[in-house]
Design a protein around this motif. Structure first.
Motif, mmCIF file in Angstrom:
data_model
loop_
_atom_site.group_PDB
_atom_site.id
_atom_site.type_symbol
_atom_site.label_atom_id
_atom_site.label_comp_id
_atom_site.label_asym_id
_atom_site.label_seq_id
_atom_site.Cartn_x
_atom_site.Cartn_y
_atom_site.Cartn_z
ATOM 1 N N ARG A 58 84.366 -32.831 76.371
ATOM 2 C CA ARG A 58 83.478 -32.535 75.236
ATOM 3 C C ARG A 58 82.006 -32.622 75.665
ATOM 4 O O ARG A 58 81.170 -31.857 75.191
ATOM 5 C CB ARG A 58 83.747 -33.503 74.068
ATOM 6 N N ARG A 59 81.695 -33.559 76.537
ATOM 7 C CA ARG A 59 80.319 -33.636 77.051
ATOM 8 C C ARG A 59 79.965 -32.370 77.809
ATOM 9 O O ARG A 59 78.851 -31.864 77.726
ATOM 10 C CB ARG A 59 80.159 -34.813 78.026
ATOM 11 N N ARG A 60 80.923 -31.876 78.582
ATOM 12 C CA ARG A 60 80.671 -30.675 79.376
ATOM 13 C C ARG A 60 80.370 -29.483 78.446
ATOM 14 O O ARG A 60 79.491 -28.688 78.730
ATOM 15 C CB ARG A 60 81.880 -30.386 80.280
ATOM 16 N N TRP A 61 81.114 -29.393 77.346
ATOM 17 C CA TRP A 61 80.856 -28.323 76.375
ATOM 18 C C TRP A 61 79.414 -28.417 75.874
ATOM 19 O O TRP A 61 78.691 -27.419 75.825
ATOM 20 C CB TRP A 61 81.847 -28.434 75.200
ATOM 21 N N ILE A 62 78.995 -29.624 75.544
ATOM 22 C CA ILE A 62 77.615 -29.842 75.074
ATOM 23 C C ILE A 62 76.605 -29.447 76.148
ATOM 24 O O ILE A 62 75.645 -28.712 75.888
ATOM 25 C CB ILE A 62 77.430 -31.332 74.663
ATOM 26 N N ASP A 63 76.836 -29.908 77.371
ATOM 27 C CA ASP A 63 75.907 -29.605 78.474
ATOM 28 C C ASP A 63 75.805 -28.103 78.711
ATOM 29 O O ASP A 63 74.714 -27.578 78.953
ATOM 30 C CB ASP A 63 76.365 -30.291 79.767
ATOM 31 N N ASP A 64 76.939 -27.416 78.629
ATOM 32 C CA ASP A 64 76.938 -25.963 78.859
ATOM 33 C C ASP A 64 76.128 -25.245 77.773
ATOM 34 O O ASP A 64 75.368 -24.325 78.059
ATOM 35 C CB ASP A 64 78.374 -25.412 78.887
ATOM 36 N N ARG A 65 76.302 -25.666 76.503
ATOM 37 C CA ARG A 65 75.541 -25.037 75.420
ATOM 38 C C ARG A 65 74.042 -25.269 75.610
ATOM 39 O O ARG A 65 73.237 -24.371 75.376
ATOM 40 C CB ARG A 65 75.960 -25.605 74.056
ATOM 41 N N LEU A 66 73.675 -26.482 76.029
ATOM 42 C CA LEU A 66 72.251 -26.789 76.209
ATOM 43 C C LEU A 66 71.659 -25.970 77.349
ATOM 44 O O LEU A 66 70.544 -25.457 77.240
ATOM 45 C CB LEU A 66 72.063 -28.291 76.447
ATOM 46 N N ALA A 67 72.419 -25.831 78.432
ATOM 47 C CA ALA A 67 71.938 -25.032 79.563
ATOM 48 C C ALA A 67 71.756 -23.575 79.140
ATOM 49 O O ALA A 67 70.777 -22.921 79.533
ATOM 50 C CB ALA A 67 72.908 -25.149 80.740
ATOM 51 N N GLU A 68 72.672 -23.066 78.307
ATOM 52 C CA GLU A 68 72.542 -21.694 77.799
ATOM 53 C C GLU A 68 71.291 -21.533 76.942
ATOM 54 O O GLU A 68 70.593 -20.521 77.024
ATOM 55 C CB GLU A 68 73.757 -21.322 76.934
ATOM 56 N N LEU A 69 71.046 -22.551 76.124
ATOM 57 C CA LEU A 69 69.883 -22.496 75.234
ATOM 58 C C LEU A 69 68.587 -22.481 76.054
ATOM 59 O O LEU A 69 67.650 -21.734 75.745
ATOM 60 C CB LEU A 69 69.925 -23.701 74.285
ATOM 61 N N VAL A 70 68.540 -23.290 77.101
ATOM 62 C CA VAL A 70 67.372 -23.280 77.995
ATOM 63 C C VAL A 70 67.226 -21.900 78.631
ATOM 64 O O VAL A 70 66.126 -21.326 78.667
ATOM 65 C CB VAL A 70 67.494 -24.374 79.090
ATOM 66 N N ALA A 71 68.334 -21.341 79.108
ATOM 67 C CA ALA A 71 68.287 -20.017 79.740
ATOM 68 C C ALA A 71 67.797 -18.960 78.743
ATOM 69 O O ALA A 71 66.995 -18.081 79.103
ATOM 70 C CB ALA A 71 69.669 -19.644 80.284
ATOM 71 N N ASP A 72 68.244 -19.049 77.482
ATOM 72 C CA ASP A 72 67.798 -18.106 76.456
ATOM 73 C C ASP A 72 66.289 -18.234 76.221
ATOM 74 O O ASP A 72 65.594 -17.236 76.040
ATOM 75 C CB ASP A 72 68.532 -18.351 75.124
ATOM 76 N N ALA A 73 65.796 -19.466 76.208
ATOM 77 C CA ALA A 73 64.363 -19.682 75.965
ATOM 78 C C ALA A 73 63.533 -19.167 77.143
ATOM 79 O O ALA A 73 62.419 -18.663 76.957
ATOM 80 C CB ALA A 73 64.089 -21.165 75.706
ATOM 81 N N VAL A 74 64.084 -19.275 78.360
ATOM 82 C CA VAL A 74 63.411 -18.693 79.529
ATOM 83 C C VAL A 74 63.396 -17.171 79.387
ATOM 84 O O VAL A 74 62.365 -16.515 79.593
ATOM 85 C CB VAL A 74 64.110 -19.099 80.847
ATOM 86 N N ALA A 75 64.545 -16.604 78.989
ATOM 87 C CA ALA A 75 64.658 -15.149 78.855
ATOM 88 C C ALA A 75 63.694 -14.608 77.798
ATOM 89 O O ALA A 75 63.140 -13.514 77.944
ATOM 90 C CB ALA A 75 66.098 -14.764 78.505
ATOM 91 N N GLU A 76 63.460 -15.392 76.747
ATOM 92 C CA GLU A 76 62.483 -15.007 75.713
ATOM 93 C C GLU A 76 61.052 -14.994 76.236
ATOM 94 O O GLU A 76 60.153 -14.485 75.578
ATOM 95 C CB GLU A 76 62.486 -16.053 74.583
ATOM 96 N N GLY A 77 60.853 -15.670 77.368
ATOM 97 C CA GLY A 77 59.495 -15.791 77.903
ATOM 98 C C GLY A 77 58.750 -17.012 77.378
ATOM 99 O O GLY A 77 57.574 -17.204 77.646
ATOM 100 N N ALA A 78 59.474 -17.883 76.654
ATOM 101 C CA ALA A 78 58.815 -19.057 76.069
ATOM 102 C C ALA A 78 58.752 -20.226 77.050
ATOM 103 O O ALA A 78 57.872 -21.086 76.961
ATOM 104 C CB ALA A 78 59.549 -19.493 74.808
ATOM 105 N N LEU A 79 59.713 -20.286 77.973
ATOM 106 C CA LEU A 79 59.747 -21.375 78.950
ATOM 107 C C LEU A 79 59.452 -20.838 80.345
ATOM 108 O O LEU A 79 59.816 -19.709 80.671
ATOM 109 C CB LEU A 79 61.129 -22.041 78.998
ATOM 110 N N ARG A 80 58.845 -21.674 81.162
ATOM 111 C CA ARG A 80 58.572 -21.297 82.537
ATOM 112 C C ARG A 80 59.875 -20.919 83.235
ATOM 113 O O ARG A 80 60.926 -21.521 83.010
ATOM 114 C CB ARG A 80 57.864 -22.415 83.269
#
Lengths: 214, 214
Positions: A137-159
């Motif tokens: 279950r922790r891994r599921w959480i970690d994977d979702r968070l990593a995806e969210l970071v990747a999405d924010a990078v793709a938006e151009g909002a994160l370095r």
């Protein structure tokens, strides 16, 4: 999220079986003892002594040590999973960046409100079926968070010059470190810590023009 | 920093006994076992089984479990103390900000190079004299780091709207989280992680003009 109803059936939330006051008190004491002595080093006899009960009296309420561990881990995981599931849902009018900032704040709140069970969760090493399920279950959480970071990078909002998976590890590594030092009766309330975490993580500690104007 | 000399004896520093290859191997195995099972749950019998030795053979090399714990904790603490002492010394031509950035990088390097003993150190709860002494040394380190953050704020290099003691907790909470997830054979080398930590902590994740130009 584990949802059951009680005997009268009026929508109690998330619990296994029908724990009354006694079981809740046993669970609290067990979590405190697991965190203090380590799960493997704690016996049901230790727990009985801690509570001033006999072992049969405890077994009247709970099936055993592993059941207590499972309930404690569910307490932490249910809240964290809910926060991350909410943030992972793309919503009209919100960016991934906004949802990432929101889930960082929400994680701080969950860690403060559920500090004993999250502490236990973060120490789980996978030594049993219950622990392996929690790690899953922790891994599921970690994977979702990593995806969210990747999405924010793709938006151009994160370095984009740091690997998203590494950003996610460090960001939630910082959040999770709370369980080691945060004291509810200490100098900082939840909002102060949540502000500090988001300021450090998103704007950085160095005095930038942009950081100053926020 | 653990420095010893052999039987010829020129200027030994800080070590208990005169460990040879066997003792080093016993110490490594003990640390691995303490991290995996928990210190309290590990017996000298477990350690003997792990090494395929008899208990008397182990006791020929080490006085006991607590001595092994003390040596392991010293291994981590000596390195971290040296790094922090270096950063705490005001030096001609360096700012507190530069020394803080340097000690963050150096801490990442120490954690990667001494991951097993630092992992053990970060789990110490103060359950014995040895553990209390280690916590005392950790406190010294934490205090120096908080002072360094406060000095960098006073210089005007760091934002002043987050309490320095809280900044220090979060910053090194993020660094310390490495021990939980870093794998030496994984995707990131030490320099990549050190770059990511300093980028996140000092410049922040959000795309600022200044962050972009760095």
């Amino acid at each position: 999220m584990v949802v059951t109803t009680g005997p009268e059936g009026s929508a109690p939330r998330r619990r296994r079986g029908r724990p009354g006051h006694d079981q809740a008190a046993i669970l609290r004491a067990a979590v405190e003892l697991f965190n203090r002595k380590g799960y493997d080093a704690t016996s049901m006899g230790d727990l009985a002594r801690e509570l001033g009960l006999t072992k049969p009296a405890i077994y009247h309420h709970v099936a055993g040590k592993e059941q207590l561990l499972g309930q404690a881990l569910d307490d932490a995981l249910d809240e964290l999973t809910a926060a991350v599931a909410e943030a992972s849902r793309a919503q009209e009018g919100t960016t991934a960046y906004e949802r990432l900032r929101a889930v960082v704040r929400r994680s701080v709140e969950v860690l403060v409100a559920h500090q004993p069970t999250v502490t236990l969760l973060l120490r789980v090493r996978g030594n049993s079926e219950v622990e392996l399920a929690a790690l899953e279950r922790r891994r599921w959480i970690d994977d979702r968070l990593a995806e969210l970071v990747a999405d924010a990078v793709a938006e151009g909002a994160l370095r984009g010059d740091v690997p998203p998976a590494l950003v996610s590890r460090l960001l939630f590594g910082m959040v999770n470190s709370l369980v080691e030092w945060y004291r509810p009766d200490g100098a900082y309330d939840t909002a102060t810590v949540a502000d500090a975490v988001t300021a450090l993580a998103f704007d950085g500690l160095a005095r930038h023009e942009t950081a100053r104007s926020n």
